[in-house]
Motif scaffolding. Sequence first.
Motif, PDB file in Angstrom:
ATOM      1  N   LYS A 160       0.813  -1.209   0.000  1.00  8.91           N
ATOM      2  CA  LYS A 160       0.000   0.000   0.000  1.00  8.91           C
ATOM      3  C   LYS A 160       0.849   1.262   0.000  1.00  8.91           C
ATOM      4  O   LYS A 160       0.487   2.267  -0.626  1.00  8.91           O
ATOM      5  CB  LYS A 160      -0.913  -0.006   1.234  1.00  8.91           C
ATOM      6  N   TYR A 161       1.983   1.229   0.669  1.00 16.25           N
ATOM      7  CA  TYR A 161       2.785   2.437   0.847  1.00 16.25           C
ATOM      8  C   TYR A 161       3.932   2.517  -0.169  1.00 16.25           C
ATOM      9  O   TYR A 161       3.886   3.301  -1.103  1.00 16.25           O
ATOM     10  CB  TYR A 161       3.333   2.501   2.272  1.00 16.25           C
ATOM     11  N   THR A 162       4.956   1.708   0.013  1.00 21.91           N
ATOM     12  CA  THR A 162       6.153   1.843  -0.817  1.00 21.91           C
ATOM     13  C   THR A 162       5.918   1.367  -2.244  1.00 21.91           C
ATOM     14  O   THR A 162       6.282   2.050  -3.206  1.00 21.91           O
ATOM     15  CB  THR A 162       7.330   1.080  -0.185  1.00 21.91           C
ATOM     16  N   LEU A 163       5.297   0.193  -2.402  1.00 22.40           N
ATOM     17  CA  LEU A 163       4.985  -0.269  -3.753  1.00 22.40           C
ATOM     18  C   LEU A 163       4.004   0.693  -4.414  1.00 22.40           C
ATOM     19  O   LEU A 163       4.119   0.999  -5.614  1.00 22.40           O
ATOM     20  CB  LEU A 163       4.408  -1.679  -3.714  1.00 22.40           C
ATOM     21  N   GLY A 164       3.067   1.201  -3.630  1.00 27.65           N
ATOM     22  CA  GLY A 164       2.122   2.182  -4.160  1.00 27.65           C
ATOM     23  C   GLY A 164       2.814   3.429  -4.657  1.00 27.65           C
ATOM     24  O   GLY A 164       2.401   4.032  -5.665  1.00 27.65           O
ATOM     25  N   PHE A 165       3.893   3.832  -3.981  1.00 21.49           N
ATOM     26  CA  PHE A 165       4.683   4.983  -4.427  1.00 21.49           C
ATOM     27  C   PHE A 165       5.256   4.738  -5.819  1.00 21.49           C
ATOM     28  O   PHE A 165       5.194   5.603  -6.696  1.00 21.49           O
ATOM     29  CB  PHE A 165       5.805   5.254  -3.418  1.00 21.49           C
ATOM     30  N   PHE A 166       5.818   3.538  -6.046  1.00 17.85           N
ATOM     31  CA  PHE A 166       6.398   3.239  -7.356  1.00 17.85           C
ATOM     32  C   PHE A 166       5.321   3.129  -8.440  1.00 17.85           C
ATOM     33  O   PHE A 166       5.549   3.503  -9.591  1.00 17.85           O
ATOM     34  CB  PHE A 166       7.230   1.954  -7.280  1.00 17.85           C
ATOM     35  N   VAL A 167       4.155   2.625  -8.070  1.00 15.55           N
ATOM     36  CA  VAL A 167       3.041   2.589  -9.020  1.00 15.55           C
ATOM     37  C   VAL A 167       2.664   4.014  -9.433  1.00 15.55           C
ATOM     38  O   VAL A 167       2.380   4.288 -10.603  1.00 15.55           O
ATOM     39  CB  VAL A 167       1.827   1.858  -8.411  1.00 15.55           C
ATOM     40  N   ASN A 168       2.683   4.925  -8.464  1.00 14.68           N
ATOM     41  CA  ASN A 168       2.377   6.324  -8.771  1.00 14.68           C
ATOM     42  C   ASN A 168       3.386   6.922  -9.748  1.00 14.68           C
ATOM     43  O   ASN A 168       3.027   7.745 -10.600  1.00 14.68           O
ATOM     44  CB  ASN A 168       2.362   7.151  -7.487  1.00 14.68           C
ATOM     45  N   LEU A 169       4.648   6.515  -9.633  1.00 12.20           N
ATOM     46  CA  LEU A 169       5.675   7.023 -10.543  1.00 12.20           C
ATOM     47  C   LEU A 169       5.372   6.633 -11.985  1.00 12.20           C
ATOM     48  O   LEU A 169       5.690   7.368 -12.921  1.00 12.20           O
ATOM     49  CB  LEU A 169       7.055   6.487 -10.146  1.00 12.20           C
ATOM     50  N   VAL A 170       4.764   5.476 -12.154  1.00 10.97           N
ATOM     51  CA  VAL A 170       4.361   5.033 -13.490  1.00 10.97           C
ATOM     52  C   VAL A 170       3.090   5.746 -13.923  1.00 10.97           C
ATOM     53  O   VAL A 170       2.967   6.228 -15.056  1.00 10.97           O
ATOM     54  CB  VAL A 170       4.150   3.504 -13.506  1.00 10.97           C
ATOM     55  N   PHE A 184       9.531  11.736  -1.029  1.00 16.23           N
ATOM     56  CA  PHE A 184       8.302  10.959  -0.920  1.00 16.23           C
ATOM     57  C   PHE A 184       8.571   9.455  -0.876  1.00 16.23           C
ATOM     58  O   PHE A 184       7.740   8.692  -0.363  1.00 16.23           O
ATOM     59  CB  PHE A 184       7.326  11.324  -2.034  1.00 16.23           C
ATOM     60  N   PHE A 185       9.718   9.026  -1.388  1.00 18.11           N
ATOM     61  CA  PHE A 185      10.100   7.622  -1.202  1.00 18.11           C
ATOM     62  C   PHE A 185      10.304   7.337   0.278  1.00 18.11           C
ATOM     63  O   PHE A 185       9.804   6.342   0.823  1.00 18.11           O
ATOM     64  CB  PHE A 185      11.365   7.296  -1.987  1.00 18.11           C
ATOM     65  N   ILE A 186      11.022   8.225   0.964  1.00 14.64           N
ATOM     66  CA  ILE A 186      11.229   8.064   2.407  1.00 14.64           C
ATOM     67  C   ILE A 186       9.891   8.165   3.139  1.00 14.64           C
ATOM     68  O   ILE A 186       9.610   7.397   4.070  1.00 14.64           O
ATOM     69  CB  ILE A 186      12.223   9.133   2.917  1.00 14.64           C
ATOM     70  N   ASN A 214       6.264   5.668   5.972  1.00 10.91           N
ATOM     71  CA  ASN A 214       5.467   6.143   7.099  1.00 10.91           C
ATOM     72  C   ASN A 214       3.991   6.283   6.778  1.00 10.91           C
ATOM     73  O   ASN A 214       3.136   6.091   7.628  1.00 10.91           O
ATOM     74  CB  ASN A 214       6.024   7.484   7.583  1.00 10.91           C
ATOM     75  N   ARG A 215       3.672   6.608   5.516  1.00  9.27           N
ATOM     76  CA  ARG A 215       2.276   6.818   5.138  1.00  9.27           C
ATOM     77  C   ARG A 215       2.111   6.605   3.641  1.00  9.27           C
ATOM     78  O   ARG A 215       3.102   6.577   2.890  1.00  9.27           O
ATOM     79  CB  ARG A 215       1.809   8.223   5.522  1.00  9.27           C
ATOM     80  N   ARG A 216       0.864   6.487   3.213  1.00  7.37           N
ATOM     81  CA  ARG A 216       0.579   6.312   1.785  1.00  7.37           C
ATOM     82  C   ARG A 216       0.806   7.637   1.063  1.00  7.37           C
ATOM     83  O   ARG A 216       0.320   8.681   1.470  1.00  7.37           O
ATOM     84  CB  ARG A 216      -0.871   5.862   1.582  1.00  7.37           C
ATOM     85  N   VAL A 217       1.579   7.576  -0.015  1.00  7.89           N
ATOM     86  CA  VAL A 217       1.878   8.762  -0.818  1.00  7.89           C
ATOM     87  C   VAL A 217       0.834   8.878  -1.922  1.00  7.89           C
ATOM     88  O   VAL A 217       0.724   7.997  -2.777  1.00  7.89           O
ATOM     89  CB  VAL A 217       3.293   8.676  -1.425  1.00  7.89           C
ATOM     90  N   GLN A 218       0.058   9.931  -1.886  1.00  2.00           N
ATOM     91  CA  GLN A 218      -0.963  10.134  -2.904  1.00  2.00           C
ATOM     92  C   GLN A 218      -0.311  10.561  -4.219  1.00  2.00           C
ATOM     93  O   GLN A 218       0.704  11.265  -4.235  1.00  2.00           O
ATOM     94  CB  GLN A 218      -1.969  11.177  -2.435  1.00  2.00           C
ATOM     95  N   THR A 219      -0.915  10.138  -5.317  1.00  3.82           N
ATOM     96  CA  THR A 219      -0.317  10.378  -6.633  1.00  3.82           C
ATOM     97  C   THR A 219      -0.053  11.853  -6.880  1.00  3.82           C
ATOM     98  O   THR A 219       1.004  12.225  -7.405  1.00  3.82           O
ATOM     99  CB  THR A 219      -1.242   9.826  -7.740  1.00  3.82           C
TER     100      THR A 219
END
Length: 557
Positions: free
Chosen positions: A227-237, A275-277, A281-286
């Motif tokens: 939800k958090y870190t993998l979600g961040f990389f999904v947002n990058l795409v 935002f990677f860091i 700690n929390r979900r990074v919104q796109t």
Amino acid sequence: MLTKIPKQFYFFLAAIFILNLIQSNFTQLIFDEAYYWYYSQNMAWGYFDHPPMVALLVKISSFFFNGELGVRFMSCVLSAVNILLLWLMIDNPKKNDYVKHFFVLVFSMTLLNAYGFFTLPDTPLLFFTSCFLLTYKHFIKKPTAIIAILLGIFMAALMYSKYHAVLVIFFVLLSNLKLVTNKYAWLSVTVALCFYAPHFYWLYDNDLVSIKYHLYERPNGAYSFEKYTLGFFVNLVAVFGLTFPFIYKALLKTKGNDLFNKALIYLTYGVLIFFFISSFNRRVQTQWIIIICIPLVVIAFNYMLQNKQALTWIFRLGLINTVLIIYLRMGLAYQPLLFNFFYESHGNKEWAQAIEKEVGNIPVVFENSYRNAPMYSFYTNGTPTFSLNNFMYRKNQYSINDSEEKVRGKDVAYISKYSNNPTFTYTREDGGLYKGKYISNFQSYRKLECIIEDTPVSLNSDEDILLEVYNPYKESIELKKVKFAVTYMDDYKSPVETLKIIPELVEPNTTLLKQKDTTNFKFQLPKTKLKNIGYFRVVISENDLLYGLNGKPIPIN
């Protein structure tokens, strides 16, 4: 400078501007836009969640148009000018031969496209990031007092758009530390602080409510890699769609050979690393990382002009992105194109007008919904609404403004998902259910404050805890009309249990919470069998409403 721009550029720019105007007019508001429209009904130097720039855009738009376009018109204008600013940041003399490639690159960026018509805080953030970077480009070539003042104004405008703007300013400064010895740079900072002073005062006058919420009171959740870190990389795409491999390759290949390119690189990597860091700690919104679109348009297009393979593939994949985006944009306005998928822009006018038909023109109170309350008001020509926030929700603009005063003492329609015996219901096309009832002489006092010294408290302690209840209203409130409880929360400030308490009055003969005054109590934490409790807050129920958000979270040892 503008005369050197090819006519083809203006043709594409006009086409995008007209497309955004049409989209704005025929697409219903999304919930956040309705919330910011609500901001604009009472202009101020700040709001609970954000600085005031987004409200200003809506207010200006309303001078020109009514309805949805009266919310979004300035976003269409800013997005068109923003494209022009991006073009002006590119120095490559070959760029005039590749105008269509530039527009495909820009239009194919998903969120940059969406913020071409949606009115959200990121809309002015993107625009003023471009203004700031273009001005900075001229500043590093030849700093003057005029450019320094202009740079300071744009820095302030950035901060008036969204608090994330501090990242833009910080990472550009980090890319050129010699600015700390530049007198014109200090002039810029001074100008920015002067222009931003009204918001600083608003924060001070409102007890730093925005800062406290974003930094301390915002609920979170346990860390989840998916939800958090993998979600961040999904947002990058997701930000770039199919072109993402070549966009990021352009970033990797670009060298900071001059101060401006260095600033673009530092800004991009800085935001990504920050935002990677944060993702641990929390979900990074796109939309939080959307700032990188501005430097990456410049970086990617310059790379395209130097690399034929990148030029070809970004153009081809960008065209596919563009076709998909246009189809999805049509679906935002006409839901059947999206089959069984319903987005926020679907059906809002219908449910609002259906409820209005049921309840008439009386005020409507929505429990735990700063989203539905302004949406209903927008689509019913300004019907007074109020979001009554209880202990299972969060504070918002309705917690600090005067909207409660407009419904107190009135006969209201009360809509709550917690209602057991509703008088009326309405089911949205997407399955959402509204349950309502009527309340005569509605009385709520959600601004009552429960104040406890902010020090960790032992859960099993038998010591009394001192409680101050401040009544900010112009009228006294009978104590028999209020009930107290303690809400226990986990380490992420999500409520897990609420237990009634009967606090003892320090002055036993007190019968009222006096107006504009503080009443003192003492109490002990109620016993609980739950483990891993991180915080508690004292909450108040008035007139048998669900408990509110009266006290701030207090840590438990």
